[in-house]
Design an enzyme around this catalytic site. Sequence first.
Site, PDB file in Angstrom:
ATOM      1  CB  THR A   1       8.243   4.787   7.942  1.00  0.00           C
ATOM      2  OG1 THR A   1       6.825   4.729   8.082  1.00  0.00           O
ATOM      3  CG2 THR A   1       8.886   3.649   8.711  1.00  0.00           C
ATOM      4  CG  HIS A   2       8.948   9.179   3.047  1.00  0.00           C
ATOM      5  ND1 HIS A   2       7.933   8.997   2.144  1.00  0.00           N
ATOM      6  CD2 HIS A   2       9.451  10.411   2.835  1.00  0.00           C
ATOM      7  CE1 HIS A   2       7.835  10.087   1.394  1.00  0.00           C
ATOM      8  NE2 HIS A   2       8.749  10.955   1.792  1.00  0.00           N
TER       9      HIS A   2
END
Length: 131
Positions: free
Chosen positions: A88-89
């Site tokens: 994820t980011h």
Amino acid sequence: MLTPPRILTSDGEAVTGRYRREDVPPGALIGLPVSAGTVEGRARVVTDMARADLEAGDILVTAYTDPSWTPLFVTVAGLVTEVGGLMTHGAVIAREYGLPAVVGVERATRLIRDGQRIRVHGTGGYVQILD
């Protein structure tokens, strides 16, 4: 505020569960280790990026991040998010910037108070509240 499920299958089924970890100190908040290292600092609980008031060395505690949050990573020393995984980011950017990070810490923005001193164990996947 809505709380997203930890896992949502492609069929729309929400899967719930708990971490089973015996290798963390009592009282530690458990999550997923996504960027190695350990850091202590002041927790800054941010629910709206536009209202972020961060200083060098602060630890960003938030529900999630997306690409618009990237400029905040220049200032902080660590990251804790309520949702997320290895790709994820927040996890990817934390690794790129060399910041210890733990994601998937259920209710982190409610359990950690803004301004508290915390320790993020990015290698072990847990957060300790120090005061």
